[in-house]
Design a protein around this motif. Structure first.
Motif, PDB file in Angstrom:
ATOM      1  N   LEU A 191       0.813  -1.215   0.000  1.00 29.72           N
ATOM      2  CA  LEU A 191       0.000   0.000   0.000  1.00 29.72           C
ATOM      3  C   LEU A 191       0.849   1.268   0.000  1.00 29.72           C
ATOM      4  O   LEU A 191       0.343   2.349  -0.289  1.00 29.72           O
ATOM      5  N   ARG A 192       2.130   1.147   0.284  1.00 34.19           N
ATOM      6  CA  ARG A 192       2.963   2.331   0.523  1.00 34.19           C
ATOM      7  C   ARG A 192       3.096   3.233  -0.696  1.00 34.19           C
ATOM      8  O   ARG A 192       3.150   4.459  -0.562  1.00 34.19           O
ATOM      9  N   SER A 193       3.161   2.661  -1.889  1.00 39.22           N
ATOM     10  CA  SER A 193       3.342   3.487  -3.085  1.00 39.22           C
ATOM     11  C   SER A 193       2.109   4.317  -3.405  1.00 39.22           C
ATOM     12  O   SER A 193       2.190   5.286  -4.166  1.00 39.22           O
ATOM     13  N   ARG A 194       0.941   3.961  -2.854  1.00 37.80           N
ATOM     14  CA  ARG A 194      -0.289   4.703  -3.137  1.00 37.80           C
ATOM     15  C   ARG A 194      -0.992   5.129  -1.843  1.00 37.80           C
ATOM     16  O   ARG A 194      -2.200   5.308  -1.832  1.00 37.80           O
ATOM     17  N   VAL A 195      -0.196   5.297  -0.781  1.00 33.62           N
ATOM     18  CA  VAL A 195      -0.798   5.600   0.522  1.00 33.62           C
ATOM     19  C   VAL A 195      -1.513   6.946   0.521  1.00 33.62           C
ATOM     20  O   VAL A 195      -2.436   7.164   1.312  1.00 33.62           O
ATOM     21  N   PHE A 201      -9.086   6.878  -0.947  1.00 31.24           N
ATOM     22  CA  PHE A 201      -9.677   5.569  -0.653  1.00 31.24           C
ATOM     23  C   PHE A 201      -8.645   4.446  -0.641  1.00 31.24           C
ATOM     24  O   PHE A 201      -9.005   3.286  -0.780  1.00 31.24           O
ATOM     25  N   SER A 202      -7.381   4.791  -0.493  1.00 32.48           N
ATOM     26  CA  SER A 202      -6.347   3.764  -0.386  1.00 32.48           C
ATOM     27  C   SER A 202      -6.250   3.370   1.081  1.00 32.48           C
ATOM     28  O   SER A 202      -5.725   4.112   1.910  1.00 32.48           O
ATOM     29  N   ARG A 203      -6.779   2.179   1.413  1.00 36.36           N
ATOM     30  CA  ARG A 203      -6.925   1.805   2.814  1.00 36.36           C
ATOM     31  C   ARG A 203      -6.395   0.397   3.046  1.00 36.36           C
ATOM     32  O   ARG A 203      -6.490  -0.474   2.182  1.00 36.36           O
ATOM     33  N   GLY A 204      -5.825   0.197   4.232  1.00 35.82           N
ATOM     34  CA  GLY A 204      -5.286  -1.098   4.593  1.00 35.82           C
ATOM     35  C   GLY A 204      -6.339  -2.009   5.203  1.00 35.82           C
ATOM     36  O   GLY A 204      -7.518  -1.684   5.293  1.00 35.82           O
ATOM     37  N   THR A 205      -5.883  -3.173   5.655  1.00 40.87           N
ATOM     38  CA  THR A 205      -6.805  -4.173   6.186  1.00 40.87           C
ATOM     39  C   THR A 205      -7.430  -3.729   7.499  1.00 40.87           C
ATOM     40  O   THR A 205      -8.524  -4.173   7.852  1.00 40.87           O
ATOM     41  N   MET A 206      -6.752  -2.823   8.251  1.00 37.75           N
ATOM     42  CA  MET A 206      -7.294  -2.371   9.531  1.00 37.75           C
ATOM     43  C   MET A 206      -8.482  -1.437   9.364  1.00 37.75           C
ATOM     44  O   MET A 206      -9.263  -1.248  10.295  1.00 37.75           O
ATOM     45  N   TRP A 221       6.160  12.578   2.847  1.00 38.78           N
ATOM     46  CA  TRP A 221       6.474  11.196   2.490  1.00 38.78           C
ATOM     47  C   TRP A 221       6.244  10.286   3.692  1.00 38.78           C
ATOM     48  O   TRP A 221       6.077  10.737   4.821  1.00 38.78           O
ATOM     49  N   TYR A 222       6.245   8.984   3.390  1.00 43.49           N
ATOM     50  CA  TYR A 222       6.052   7.959   4.421  1.00 43.49           C
ATOM     51  C   TYR A 222       7.351   7.203   4.624  1.00 43.49           C
ATOM     52  O   TYR A 222       8.076   6.918   3.667  1.00 43.49           O
ATOM     53  N   GLU A 223       7.629   6.882   5.888  1.00 43.13           N
ATOM     54  CA  GLU A 223       8.788   6.057   6.238  1.00 43.13           C
ATOM     55  C   GLU A 223       8.333   4.897   7.115  1.00 43.13           C
ATOM     56  O   GLU A 223       7.365   5.028   7.871  1.00 43.13           O
ATOM     57  N   ALA A 224       9.039   3.777   6.989  1.00 41.13           N
ATOM     58  CA  ALA A 224       8.814   2.629   7.870  1.00 41.13           C
ATOM     59  C   ALA A 224       9.984   2.573   8.852  1.00 41.13           C
ATOM     60  O   ALA A 224      11.076   2.165   8.479  1.00 41.13           O
TER      61      ALA A 224
END
Length: 267
Positions: free
Chosen positions: A213-217, A221-226, A252-255
């Motif tokens: 999901l990270r490339s389109r976070v 409406f880009s949503r994860g399983t939670m 940006w997003y980081e892990a």
């Protein structure tokens, strides 16, 4: 002898794929004999991308509204037909559910309107020097963490950045609310000054954003399983990205190592 209009794919030398629209018609002489064909080949890749995005957006918006609307209509139908036979506590439970569904629809519609207005540039940006540390403290005071969660505020010095204070508040408030909703028990709101920029980050120790999901976070409406259990409109990060782009800044997003999620805004 008929005119043609056809779309086809072109693979460029660098491997990129373009969509081309070819239009042509034949030219006839006075005897009706074909003399030549004239036409155009137009690169419509960007237009097709916008059309695909629009179609997905409309489909996702309809899907998101269908669930609370179905619940609202279902409870109303039960109440209209059986309210005289239902105990008061059951009626109260249904009224609360109707209220929640109505509130969810209202939030979704408001977010849809905001996102559309922002993406069409129908809002004003008023940049000025902003005391980022003071703004972060105010946000934490106005949006305190829910029970069982804590926010660690880390302000590096006295950071000042050129930004629209109202829009920046909206961006950081949304990121902080997201961390409350999807993160773990520990959230950090931090600022760091580097090379003339101020980077504001919101970090949590939750499960993080799923890798696929990270490339389109930041897509609507880009949503994860939670999301199915936690809720949300699926538009918050899209609105944040649109506002940050309008400010001329970067997000940006980081892990983080060890898990969790971190969203960073460079002012």
């Amino acid at each position: 002898r008929e005119s043609i209009s056809v779309e086809y794919r072109v693979v460029r030398p660098d491997g990129a794929v373009a969509v081309v629209q070819g239009r042509a018609r034949v030219m006839l002489d006075r005897r009706g004999v074909v003399t030549k064909m004239v036409g155009t080949a137009q690169d419509v890749t960007e237009r097709k991308r916008h059309e695909d995005f629009r179609d997905r957006f409309i489909a996702n918006a309809a899907h998101e509204m269908r669930t609370p609307l179905a619940a609202l209509l279902g409870f109303l139908e039960v109440l209209s037909k059986r309210r005289h036979n239902l105990p008061p506590d059951k009626i109260e439970m249904m009224m609360e559910a109707i209220g929640r569904s109505g509130e969810r629809l209202t939030i979704l519609l408001n977010n849809l309107l905001d996102l559309t207005r922002f993406q069409e540039g129908e809002f004003v940006i008023s940049p000025e020097p902003v005391d980022v540390g003071h703004l972060c403290r105010s946000i934490v005071e106005e949006i305190p963490p829910p029970d069982g969660k804590r926010v660690d505020l880390r302000v590096d010095g006295d950071p000042v950045a050129v930004a629209d204070p109202a829009r920046l508040t909206q961006v950081l408030s949304n990121l902080l609310t997201n961390a409350y909703r999807y993160g773990g028990s520990n959230i950090a709101l931090a600022t760091k000054t580097s090379d003339g920029d101020v980077v504001v980050s919101v970090t949590d120790d939750g499960p993080g954003v799923e890798e696929e999901l990270r490339s389109r976070v930041f897509d609507p409406f880009s949503r994860g399983t939670m999301s199915s259990t936690v809720g949300g409109s699926g538009l918050g990060l899209a609105i944040v990205k649109t506002l940050v782009d309008a400010l001329g800044d970067e997000i940006w997003y980081e892990a983080p190592e060890g898990g969790g999620a971190r969203f960073c805004v460079r002012l």
